[in-house]
Design a protein around this motif. Structure first.
Motif, short mmCIF file in Angstrom:
data_model
loop_
_atom_site.label_atom_id
_atom_site.label_comp_id
_atom_site.label_asym_id
_atom_site.label_seq_id
_atom_site.Cartn_x
_atom_site.Cartn_y
_atom_site.Cartn_z
N THR A 1 -48.43 74.13 18.03
CA THR A 1 -48.60 75.03 17.06
C THR A 1 -49.07 74.27 15.73
O THR A 1 -48.24 73.83 14.97
CB THR A 1 -47.59 75.80 16.65
OG1 THR A 1 -47.00 76.57 17.87
CG2 THR A 1 -48.06 77.04 15.87
N PRO A 2 -50.25 73.47 15.64
CA PRO A 2 -50.50 72.69 14.47
C PRO A 2 -50.27 73.28 13.08
O PRO A 2 -50.61 74.46 12.98
CB PRO A 2 -52.01 72.44 14.45
CG PRO A 2 -52.43 72.73 16.23
CD PRO A 2 -51.28 73.86 16.47
N GLY A 3 -50.02 72.65 12.36
CA GLY A 3 -49.51 72.99 10.80
C GLY A 3 -48.08 73.88 10.68
O GLY A 3 -47.96 74.09 9.63
N ILE A 4 -47.58 74.30 11.69
CA ILE A 4 -46.31 75.06 11.66
C ILE A 4 -45.02 74.08 11.94
O ILE A 4 -44.88 73.50 12.79
CB ILE A 4 -46.16 76.21 12.53
CG1 ILE A 4 -47.54 77.16 12.25
CG2 ILE A 4 -44.89 77.11 12.42
CD1 ILE A 4 -47.46 77.81 11.10
N ASP B 1 -45.99 76.62 6.61
CA ASP B 1 -47.41 76.69 7.14
C ASP B 1 -48.07 76.00 6.30
O ASP B 1 -48.44 76.29 5.17
CB ASP B 1 -47.51 78.23 6.87
CG ASP B 1 -49.15 78.38 7.79
OD1 ASP B 1 -50.11 77.48 7.90
OD2 ASP B 1 -49.45 79.70 8.10
N MET B 2 -48.65 74.65 6.78
CA MET B 2 -49.33 73.66 6.08
C MET B 2 -50.88 73.98 5.95
O MET B 2 -51.62 73.28 5.11
CB MET B 2 -49.22 72.22 6.75
CG MET B 2 -47.94 71.79 6.64
SD MET B 2 -47.28 71.44 5.24
CE MET B 2 -48.73 70.20 4.56
N GLN C 1 -52.09 77.00 0.56
CA GLN C 1 -52.16 76.27 -0.63
C GLN C 1 -52.97 75.25 -0.49
O GLN C 1 -52.70 73.88 -0.94
CB GLN C 1 -50.76 75.95 -0.83
CG GLN C 1 -49.68 76.80 -1.12
CD GLN C 1 -50.29 77.97 -2.37
OE1 GLN C 1 -50.53 77.35 -3.34
NE2 GLN C 1 -50.16 79.30 -2.11
N ALA C 2 -54.15 75.25 0.06
CA ALA C 2 -55.23 74.19 0.16
C ALA C 2 -54.88 72.93 0.96
O ALA C 2 -55.04 71.94 0.73
CB ALA C 2 -55.72 74.03 -1.18
N GLY C 3 -53.80 73.34 2.04
CA GLY C 3 -53.34 72.24 2.77
C GLY C 3 -52.07 71.70 2.42
O GLY C 3 -51.69 70.73 3.01
#
Length: 153
Positions: free
Chosen positions: A64-67, A88-89, A92-94
């Motif tokens: 699960t990329p970004g979590i 969650d990446m 907020q613009a990453g």
């Protein structure tokens, strides 16, 4: 490289980087700061303790990329016990945002938390310890989320 960490704690802290070693975010178990050393939205008031020896551990949710899950431990006999929050990446613009905060798993907890890969090489076991007992509490984190606890005495 700038060293502008906002962490000022007597004991535990945690950080996570991407595969290239670039900082994503870090925490003292109470506040989550992004790579620019700014507190994330909803990133204050986590239930880790300022003097908890292992106040937090951060793991990416498998497949699960970004979590990312942040598991926190309160100070000994702290009412919050062993909890998790989710970052969650993609927000907020990453720079990331705390989307779930302080979900209590058990209390009271000892000031200990660790994570290790499952034998399948994908999933992650998260381990905590009940305060005042000989019970270790393990949760399996998979792409589907967190399992029910497995208690070993």
């Amino acid at each position: 490289v700038a060293f502008n960490s906002q962490v000022n704690t007597t004991e535990g802290s945690a950080s996570i980087a991407d595969a290239s070693g670039n900082l994503l975010f870090y925490t003292d178990g109470i506040t989550v700061w992004n790579q620019n050393h700014v507190a994330m939205p909803n990133g204050t008031g986590l239930s880790g303790g300022i003097s908890s020896t292992q106040s937090a551990v951060i793991v990416q949710q498998p497949q699960t990329p970004g979590i990312y899950y942040i598991f926190t431990t309160a100070e000994a006999q702290g009412a919050q016990g062993f909890c998790y929050s989710i970052v969650d990446m993609s927000l907020q613009a990453g720079l990331g945002d705390v989307t779930t905060k302080n979900v209590q798993l058990f209390t009271p907890s000892a000031e200990k938390v660790c994570a290790t890969k499952h034998n399948n090489g994908v999933d992650i076991w998260i381990l905590g310890h009940e305060l005042g007992t000989n019970n270790f509490v393990a949760y399996l984190l998979t792409s589907a989320g967190l399992s029910a606890p497995v208690i070993s005495s």
